[in-house]
Design a protein around this motif. Sequence first.
Motif, PDB file in Angstrom:
ATOM      1  N   LEU A 157       0.777  -1.239   0.037  1.00 38.54           N
ATOM      2  CA  LEU A 157       0.006  -0.046   0.080  1.00 38.54           C
ATOM      3  C   LEU A 157       0.795   1.159   0.094  1.00 38.54           C
ATOM      4  O   LEU A 157       0.433   2.477  -0.433  1.00 38.54           O
TER       5      LEU A 157
ATOM      6  N   TRP B  77      -9.645   9.207   3.718  1.00 38.43           N
ATOM      7  CA  TRP B  77     -10.462   7.959   4.243  1.00 38.43           C
ATOM      8  C   TRP B  77     -10.008   6.682   3.775  1.00 38.43           C
ATOM      9  O   TRP B  77     -10.274   5.882   4.687  1.00 38.43           O
ATOM     10  N   GLN B  78      -8.930   6.413   2.956  1.00 40.56           N
ATOM     11  CA  GLN B  78      -8.537   4.971   2.917  1.00 40.56           C
ATOM     12  C   GLN B  78      -7.391   4.921   4.040  1.00 40.56           C
ATOM     13  O   GLN B  78      -7.402   3.836   4.438  1.00 40.56           O
TER      14      GLN B  78
ATOM     15  N   LEU C 138      -2.308   7.328  -0.779  1.00 38.39           N
ATOM     16  CA  LEU C 138      -3.870   7.190  -0.382  1.00 38.39           C
ATOM     17  C   LEU C 138      -4.363   8.541   0.011  1.00 38.39           C
ATOM     18  O   LEU C 138      -3.437   9.282   0.775  1.00 38.39           O
TER      19      LEU C 138
END
Length: 142
Positions: free
Chosen positions: A77, A85-86, A82
């Motif tokens: 990730l 909210w992620q 990002l």
Amino acid sequence: MLAAQVILVRHLQIYNAEADLILIFLLWLCPRKSRTEAILFAAAFGLIQDAVTDLWGLHMFSKTLLIFFFHNYLSKLSENRLILWQIFLILLLAAFLHNLIFLLLSNFIDLYSTGIVVGSTLIGSSLYTAVVGSFLHLVRNE
């Protein structure tokens, strides 16, 4: 981070829920370190947190197990940028799983016997940790 957790955050409880800054730090550390180093950091910080809170082994095991399972996912990730909210959902999921492991372990030794403590720890602390971690993500320097 550990001193802030033990000295400051333990007194900033909302309905018996407290944020876990050490968990946030370990999740931030995962993409930057190898899997073995991240697990060793989780074990060391968990052991020190257990020693201060007199919960010998519960934090250490739950943090180590969470980092063991989440390290590869967090490393993948980190390659993407990002949005807030992620970040919040990742922190919420990680905190929920950490607290679930923690409560399952404490169930074996009958540490918490009331449902209120379980609810405030599982739901309240997970939300509180995700909110604090999201806020720290907003104010960090690039």
